[in-house]
Design a protein around this motif. Structure first.
Motif, PDB file in Angstrom:
ATOM      1  N   LYS A  98      27.442  37.014  26.640  1.00  0.00           N
ATOM      2  CA  LYS A  98      27.524  35.658  27.225  1.00  0.00           C
ATOM      3  C   LYS A  98      28.558  34.812  26.488  1.00  0.00           C
ATOM      4  O   LYS A  98      28.930  33.744  26.941  1.00  0.00           O
ATOM      5  N   GLU A 130      26.852  41.446  38.162  1.00  0.00           N
ATOM      6  CA  GLU A 130      26.529  40.026  38.423  1.00  0.00           C
ATOM      7  C   GLU A 130      27.741  39.133  38.187  1.00  0.00           C
ATOM      8  O   GLU A 130      27.882  38.081  38.777  1.00  0.00           O
ATOM      9  N   GLN A 131      28.610  39.575  37.252  1.00  0.00           N
ATOM     10  CA  GLN A 131      29.815  38.783  36.944  1.00  0.00           C
ATOM     11  C   GLN A 131      31.023  39.294  37.721  1.00  0.00           C
ATOM     12  O   GLN A 131      32.163  38.941  37.412  1.00  0.00           O
ATOM     13  N   SER A 132      30.779  40.195  38.673  1.00  0.00           N
ATOM     14  CA  SER A 132      31.835  40.815  39.500  1.00  0.00           C
ATOM     15  C   SER A 132      32.896  41.533  38.670  1.00  0.00           C
ATOM     16  O   SER A 132      34.084  41.498  39.003  1.00  0.00           O
ATOM     17  N   ARG A 190      35.255  37.112  27.763  1.00  0.00           N
ATOM     18  CA  ARG A 190      35.633  36.863  29.158  1.00  0.00           C
ATOM     19  C   ARG A 190      36.781  37.765  29.640  1.00  0.00           C
ATOM     20  O   ARG A 190      36.782  38.238  30.756  1.00  0.00           O
TER      21      ARG A 190
END
Ligand code: AP5
Ligand code: ZN
Length: 216
Positions: free
Chosen positions: A73, A102-104, A78
């Motif tokens: 997280k 979920e975060q593609s 990122r």
């Protein structure tokens, strides 16, 4: 880039992870290192993890998965990350896949460092680590400039508790039983790349750059 490093204990995951993380500017997330930091800090997580690690057993999935979920997280992951020592069970791999979905995003490469058994014991019994900064050495293959002293921070090097021969044997059995099935798992997904981990440290790294370059 999102990379997973796979390989038995002593394959050279931690050694290569540091260089990969520097070259591609992505954080190295080593579950083993996080557990060891917690052990050194005497945290509740550390006390729990130690009870498994000293026996060569895996820390329970729910504990490890929560740890990685929280780490992923953080902002620095990122643009990519390098997972060193996770996933280590099919269940961990499935949870990771769902989490990234979920975060593609998805894993780009599962990079297996392949090293036959006969190399492993020698590598692990000769390993010395810095309890202060985490740097890792080998008495023969990657020695510090001054015997027993960390090049980076000057602390006295120690042998990891779980690098004693009996524990190494147990860890290898656990690897075969619980972690090796991940090779087939990532092969089926078309993500697996393999590098010959028996070469010298810098040669293995050159091969890895070549593989990651092609995968990118
Ligand atoms: P962890 O710290 O991840 O240990 P490991 O996977 O067993 O891996 P190692 O750190 O022993 O080896 P490495 O492949 O990183 O090799 P290194 O680069 O140091 O996990 C420890 C414990 O934590 C587990 O047993 C478990 O209890 C728990 N844990 C962690 N993650 C978990 C998870 N996901 N789920 C549940 N439990 C978990 O190299 C080894 C030595 O060889 C060094 O001395 C190095 O200098 C030398 N060397 C490296 N490459 C070369 C080369 N090419 N030639 C010659 N020498 C080399
Ligand atoms: Zn150090």
């Amino acid at each position: 880039m999102r990379i997973i490093l796979l390989g038995p204990p002593g394959a050279g995951k931690g050694t290569q992870a540091q260089s990969i993380s520097n070259k591609y500017n992505i954080p190295q997330i080593s579950t083993g290192d996080i557990f060891r930091k917690n052990i050194a800090g005497g945290t509740e997580l550390g006390i729990l993890a130690k009870s498994y690690m000293d026996k060569g057993l895996l820390v329970p999935d729910n504990v490890t998965i929560d740890l990685v979920k929280n780490r992923l997280k953080e902002d620095d992951t990122r643009n990519g990350f390098l997972l060193d020592g996770f996933p280590r069970t099919i269940h961990q791999a499935e949870v990771l896949e769902a989490l990234l979905k979920e975060q593609s995003v998805a894993i780009d490469v599962a990079l297996q460092i392949e090293v036959p058994r006969e190399f492993i014991i020698q590598r692990m019994t000769g390993r010395r680590v810095c309890p202060n900064c985490g740097a890792s050495y080998h008495l023969e293959f990657n020695p510090p400039m001054l015997r027993s002293i960390c090049d980076d921070c000057g602390s006295h090097l120690i042998q990891r508790e779980d690098d004693k021969r009996e524990t190494v044997v147990e860890r290898l059995e656990i690897y075969d039983f619980q972690t090796a099935p991940l090779i087939a798992y990532y092969t089926e997904k078309g993500k697996l790349k393999t590098v010959d981990g028996t070469k010298a440290i810098n040669e293995v790294f050159e091969d890895i750059i070549r593989i990651l370059g092609e995968a990118n």
